[in-house]
Design a protein around this motif. Structure first.
Motif, PDB file in Angstrom:
ATOM      1  N   TYR A  16     -23.592  -1.217 -33.622  1.00 15.26           N
ATOM      2  CA  TYR A  16     -23.885   0.050 -32.959  1.00 15.26           C
ATOM      3  C   TYR A  16     -23.004   0.243 -31.724  1.00 15.26           C
ATOM      4  CZ  TYR A  16     -27.026  -3.447 -30.878  1.00 15.26           C
ATOM      5  OH  TYR A  16     -27.544  -4.600 -30.345  1.00 15.26           O
ATOM      6  N   THR A  65     -21.505   5.245 -37.650  1.00 16.30           N
ATOM      7  CA  THR A  65     -22.454   4.533 -36.798  1.00 16.30           C
ATOM      8  C   THR A  65     -22.734   5.319 -35.519  1.00 16.30           C
ATOM      9  OG1 THR A  65     -20.616   3.270 -35.844  1.00 16.30           O
ATOM     10  CG2 THR A  65     -21.799   2.268 -37.678  1.00 16.30           C
ATOM     11  N   VAL A  72     -26.406   6.303 -34.131  1.00 16.64           N
ATOM     12  CA  VAL A  72     -26.883   5.913 -32.797  1.00 16.64           C
ATOM     13  C   VAL A  72     -27.445   7.118 -32.052  1.00 16.64           C
ATOM     14  CG1 VAL A  72     -26.134   5.130 -30.507  1.00 16.64           C
ATOM     15  CG2 VAL A  72     -25.390   3.897 -32.557  1.00 16.64           C
ATOM     16  N   HIS A  82     -30.527  -2.301 -26.350  1.00 19.67           N
ATOM     17  CA  HIS A  82     -29.948  -1.103 -26.963  1.00 19.67           C
ATOM     18  C   HIS A  82     -30.968  -0.437 -27.883  1.00 19.67           C
ATOM     19  CE1 HIS A  82     -27.190   1.569 -29.013  1.00 19.67           C
ATOM     20  NE2 HIS A  82     -26.229   1.205 -28.174  1.00 19.67           N
ATOM     21  N   ALA A 111     -30.668   1.289 -30.473  1.00 19.12           N
ATOM     22  CA  ALA A 111     -30.342   1.304 -31.901  1.00 19.12           C
ATOM     23  C   ALA A 111     -30.491  -0.061 -32.569  1.00 19.12           C
ATOM     24  CB  ALA A 111     -28.916   1.810 -32.097  1.00 19.12           C
TER      25      ALA A 111
END
Length: 248
Positions: free
Chosen positions: A117, A180, A184, A201, A203
């Motif tokens: 990500y 990606t 995200v 994060h 994601a």
């Protein structure tokens, strides 16, 4: 990019396998071959079978293990097929097996594979692109909202699975979700701002969930371990390196 990987729990695994110099061992998730290299160093007349579904990993392992080539057999396959692999090699029992689960750092570090990500790349996430035709983009663009939410909730343990799934369906009505970076942004939109400020994060969990679905990782693990126990010599050992609760 070079497939370089620092092996996790290296010495603990080697100790736990209690390697016999004349034994036969299988590394079912060969990766960067760090564990396999240490196994080979403990063998004299023994044999190592290195298995991986990732051709990039196999090529890197071949180079790393070249000094032990006479002891090593490399196999491009999935460790769920351990029975068929050993049968094809004319073996009926072996002395130990090792499985290092999940995604490896080199797979994350190669942007074009779509595991990370942190880099904008095509949504792929396949560990074996040649044999696994379902990629992450197909999962995200074709699964219904209910199934997407289930995957995110179960495989990613994502608290906001329903909101993210709803956002996926809403966004793909306007354009395909192919990178990606797009994914995200969708994940961030589905998670409340306050929640995004904690726990790393935002994601991370969703990427894990889609990767597990694409590669059928939990099904592979169940079938592989079930087969592995039937192929051990008496007193043989299996070592499994696991990173999250779903694999336990």
């Amino acid at each position: 990019m070079e497939f370089a990987h620092r092996s996790v729990l290296l010495h603990e695994c080697i100790d736990a396998l209690a390697i016999k110099p004349d034994g036969i061992y299988l590394d079912g998730t060969l990766g960067g071959a760090g564990h396999s290299l240490e196994i080979c160093r403990s063998l004299t007349t023994g044999r190592l079978i290195g298995v991986d579904r990732d051709l990039v990993a196999l090529e890197a392992a071949k180079k790393r293990l070249y000094r032990h080539a006479k002891k090593v057999t490399l196999v491009h396959d999935n460790f769920e097929n351990v029975g068929a692999i050993l049968t094809a090699l004319g073996l009926d029992r072996i002395d130990g097996m090792l499985f290092d689960l999940g995604v490896s750092s080199p797979q994350l570090d190669i942007p074009g594979r779509g595991f990370s990500y942190n880099e904008d790349a095509p949504l792929d996430m396949r560990m074996d692109p040649g044999n696994n035709t379902l990629n992450a983009a197909e999962v995200i663009n074709t699964y219904n909202e209910h199934d997407l939410a289930r995957i995110l909730r179960v495989y990613g343990e994502e608290k906001f699975a329903s909101q993210i799934a709803r956002e996926i369906v809403r966004r793909r009505e306007h354009e395909p979700i192919e990178t990606t970076g797009q994914f995200v942004e969708i994940i961030k939109a589905g998670i409340p701002a306050a929640a995004r400020r904690h726990g790393g994060h935002p994601a991370k969990k969703s990427f894990q969930a889609i990767r597990i679905e694409v590669n059928h990782e939990l099904d592979v693990l169940e079938r592989g371990l079930d087969a592995a126990t039937r192929w051990l010599n008496p007193g043989g050992r299996i070592c499994v390196i696991s990173y999250h609760s779903l694999e336990l």
